[in-house]
Design an enzyme around this catalytic site. Structure first.
Site, short mmCIF file in Angstrom:
data_model
loop_
_atom_site.label_atom_id
_atom_site.label_comp_id
_atom_site.label_asym_id
_atom_site.label_seq_id
_atom_site.Cartn_x
_atom_site.Cartn_y
_atom_site.Cartn_z
N SER A 428 0.83 -1.20 0.00
CA SER A 428 0.00 0.00 0.00
C SER A 428 0.87 1.26 0.00
O SER A 428 1.74 1.41 -0.85
CB SER A 428 -0.95 -0.04 1.20
OG SER A 428 -1.94 0.95 1.11
N ASP A 489 -8.28 -4.97 -6.31
CA ASP A 489 -7.82 -4.04 -5.28
C ASP A 489 -8.11 -2.61 -5.72
O ASP A 489 -7.74 -2.18 -6.81
CB ASP A 489 -6.32 -4.24 -5.06
CG ASP A 489 -5.82 -3.53 -3.81
OD1 ASP A 489 -6.58 -2.73 -3.23
OD2 ASP A 489 -4.67 -3.79 -3.42
N HIS A 608 -7.44 -6.00 -0.51
CA HIS A 608 -6.28 -5.13 -0.31
C HIS A 608 -5.37 -5.58 0.83
O HIS A 608 -4.21 -5.17 0.89
CB HIS A 608 -6.75 -3.69 -0.05
CG HIS A 608 -5.62 -2.72 0.12
ND1 HIS A 608 -4.74 -2.41 -0.90
CD2 HIS A 608 -5.20 -2.00 1.19
CE1 HIS A 608 -3.85 -1.53 -0.47
NE2 HIS A 608 -4.09 -1.28 0.80
#
Length: 713
Positions: A428, A489, A608
């Site tokens: 991320s 995602d 995610h």
């Protein structure tokens, strides 16, 4: 990571604004709350603005200054952390206990934390009369900015002409898209599995056991951000005494409890607000989606926006928009805080592979308040004076982490010299930081290019405009950046999906840095994909398959199709078109409009979460290993089969050449003899001698031998 938000009016601006219309570069149209947006060829968008988008929302009741300034609904795809098991390191599952309350924290409440840090900035503008005067002045400035933008060229026309051009030029369905995919090899998959395991550990650094890290992966733990922060605090303020520290911590806990009590919005209510907003906007813009992700989008239910929670939702929306549209001195204060060497917006740790002299730098994603401030300060600025445009908040955070990590980088080079290697990875926001840190070390001359291994990111947003050009300028191949993206995602799509024309104009109005932003002007996105894009699809039992990907799990590299190019540079254009289609399928608004997307068990969290990446990569490896074993088994059977045929022929009276039999036997033994010898040695060592006959001889051969014995009798 990161957020997508839509607000309902221009902060400090009356509902009618002047913007460039679609009739040409010189045309000016007036957009009002009761009028629909001009029909343009664009995709839907959910993002954050301090100045909300009035035409999308109707509002009942109270129309004072406060309500005009704090109206809007926030669409956010933050990293929704789950309870303990979702982020346990695989090798330490029984030992690691995650903080359940922290891991289940609502991303909406985290945004409210950001809002509380900015609240004092608005207290200076409590006088309504002064606010009204300021709004009028700001309106004139914004209108002038929009009109004057055409003086230097037709940027608006280029947006309209280039928007979706490549994607429309190359019509891509599952069959044509699959031709651009190459399956990742098993050694590459094992590397990605190792790094995803380290990325998973980054969310529980305090629970890492160096002995287990060495046992399972042969890595030596070096240091972490927690140790660096502790050392910096001791050096600056001195070590806190044992008697004083508990008192300070108790006071902080009391303050935190009071802050939590002051919140008037629950996570479930916030999810309902966000889903309603996304669903409503999705229904309003469904007919202008340039890349419709599925037929479900056409038949999706149209939900009415429930504005009874407008007061609560405005707090969320305003907190998301307050950073990027704030005054420069306020944004600079946030930037200075992000690049502080005392604290780090994202936790990280360093470990070494002593055999290959490789130092691994692993950075986690959005967890702290500082990391959320980095996410929300998304305005573009220049990167290291090289002409490329970068996400300001993440760049400022990288500067602070750079100073923290530099001593460890120099120490590794001093120890191993030219043989020293560095591998940056992260999930991320941590993946974006890993990329920037890697490039900064090269640009600033601290590490040669030969010592920097490719950066591998997981679910990271793209944060550079002109990234591929920058890699070429630095003499690096595109493979230097390998971005692994889960098939659904939302985070990698946040800044790289197609933005509507009017949203781009609003961004330019609220922040001057967007007016000359090339990606926004010509590609209708904030930051473009760079490097190599790898698509990870898990098992369908875990997450539904993607409509553009082959069925079943797999890890694919999206690459150019070199079969009979139609025109010059068509391969590169086709690759960019494929990236654009994938990043808009599904579009973030499609994901956010689904009420099941929110919460610790929602699809956003599922697709995610770093642990999901780890599980998906490992499932791909298991599938590949099973296929290899099956192929080897079939190969061994094919080598032994001629022997069985020869024995059957001999027993039935058919003459077969001895040379042919011996040649086949010799060939089979040469190719399978070593494996058979290894199995035999293991059986002897385990004292399972009665099983030797069963293991060394196929069943058919045993039956044939027994038949021959009985036939001779």
């Amino acid at each position: 990571m990161d957020s997508l938000c839509l607000n309902s009016g221009l902060h400090g601006v009356i509902p009618a604004i002047t913007a460039v219309g679609n009739g040409g570069c010189g045309g000016v149209v007036e957009v009002r709350a009761t009028a629909s947006a001009p029909s343009q060829k664009r995709g839907p968008f959910g993002f954050s603005f301090k100045y909300p988008l009035t035409p999308f929302w109707s509002r009942g009741g109270g129309g004072g200054i406060a309500s005009r300034r704090r109206s809007g609904l926030c669409l956010d795809d933050a990293v929704l952390v789950d309870s303990g098991d979702s982020r346990k390191p695989i090798a330490e599952e029984t030992a690691v206990e995650m903080d359940t309350e922290r891991r289940n924290g609502s991303w909406v409440l985290k945004i409210l934390d950001v809002q509380s840090t900015w609240k004092h900035e608005e207290e200076e503008d409590d006088d309504e009369v002064e606010d009204e005067d300021g709004d009028e002045d700001e309106e004139v400035e914004l209108d002038d900015a929009v009109v004057s933008e055409d003086d230097g060229g037709c940027d608006v026309c280029s947006v309209l002409e280039d928007d979706g051009n490549e994607a429309n030029k190359f019509q891509l369905d599952r069959e044509s898209f699959s031709k651009l995919l190459r399956r990742v090899t098993l050694p590459e998959s094992k590397l990605y599995a190792q790094l995803s395991y380290l990325g998973n550990l980054a969310y529980s650094i305090s629970k890492i056991k160096p002995a287990n890290l060495s046992k399972y992966y042969g890595l030596r733990f070096v240091t972490s951000s927690a140790e660096k922060t502790e050392s910096a605090l001791k050096a600056e303020n001195g070590e806190v005494s044992g008697e004083t520290k508990p008192i300070v911590e108790a006071e902080e806990e009391v303050e935190e409890e009071e802050k939590n009590k002051s919140r008037k919005i629950s996570a479930s209510a916030a999810y309902e607000i966000v889903a309603s907003a996304a669903s409503y906007l999705h229904s309003r813009t469904n007919n202008i989606l340039p890349f419709n992700s599925s037929s479900k989008a056409e038949n999706s239910d149209k939900h009415d926006v429930n504005l009874t929670n407008a007061e609560s939702s405005s707090d969320v929306a305003y907190s998301v928009t307050s950073v990027v549209a704030a005054e420069e001195d306020v944004k600079q204060a946030v930037a200075d805080d992000l690049k502080s060497t005392i604290s780090s917006p994202c936790d990280w740790f360093i470990c070494d592979d002593d055999q290959s002299h490789t130092r691994f730098v692993v950075i986690q994603g959005s967890e702290s308040l500082a990391s959320w401030q980095a996410n929300l300060l998304f305005e573009p600025i220049e990167f290291e004076g090289l002409g490329a445009i970068v996400h300001r908040g993440i760049y400022e955070a990288a500067k602070g982490m750079y100073e923290q990590m530099l001593p460890e980088v120099k120490a590794h080079i001093k120890t191993h010299g030219t043989s020293a290697k560095f591998r940056f990875t992260g999930h991320s926001l941590g993946g974006s930081l890993s990329l920037l840190l890697n490039l900064m070390l090269l640009v600033r001359g601290e590490v040669p290019a030969s010592s920097l291994l490719p950066v591998i990111t997981y679910g990271a947003p793209f944060v550079l405009c002109g990234g591929d050009r920058l890699l070429k300028k630095l003499g690096l191949p595109k493979s230097h950046v390998q971005a692994i993206v889960m098939h659904r995602d939302i985070v990698p799509r946040a800044f790289s999906c197609n933005y509507p024309y009017h949203v781009a104009e609003l961004l330019k109005a609220v922040n001057g840095n967007f007016r000359s932003h090339p990606c926004l002007n010509k590609q209708s996105m904030l930051y473009s994909p760079m490097g190599e894009l790898l698509i990870l699809q898990p098992d369908e039992t875990f997450s539904p398959g993607h409509e553009l990907l082959p069925s079943g799990n797999g890890l694919y590299l999206l690459t150019s199709d070199f079969e009979s190019p139609d025109i010059e540079d068509s391969d590169e254009e086709r690759l960019r078109a494929a990236q654009t289609v994938f990043l808009n399928t599904p579009h973030p608004l499609d994901i956010l409009s689904d009420r099941s997307a929110y919460g610790s068990s929602g699809t956003i969290q599922r697709d995610h979460d770093m642990n999901s990446y780890l599980k998906a990569v490992r499932s791909v490896i298991r599938k590949e290993v099973n296929q290899i074993r099956r192929a080897k088994r079939e190969h061994r059977r094919s080598l032994w089969w001629p022997i069985l045929v020869a024995r059957e022929s001999g027993s039935s009276g058919i003459a077969v050449s001895n040379g042919q039999i011996n040649g086949q036997d010799f060939s089979g033994m040469m190719q399978t003899g070593r494996k058979s010898l290894q199995r035999f040695s293991r059986l002897v060592a385990s004292q399972h001698m009665p099983l030797i006959v069963v293991m060394l001889f196929p069943v058919k051969l045993l039956f044939l031998g027994a038949f021959n014995v009985f036939s001779f009798r």
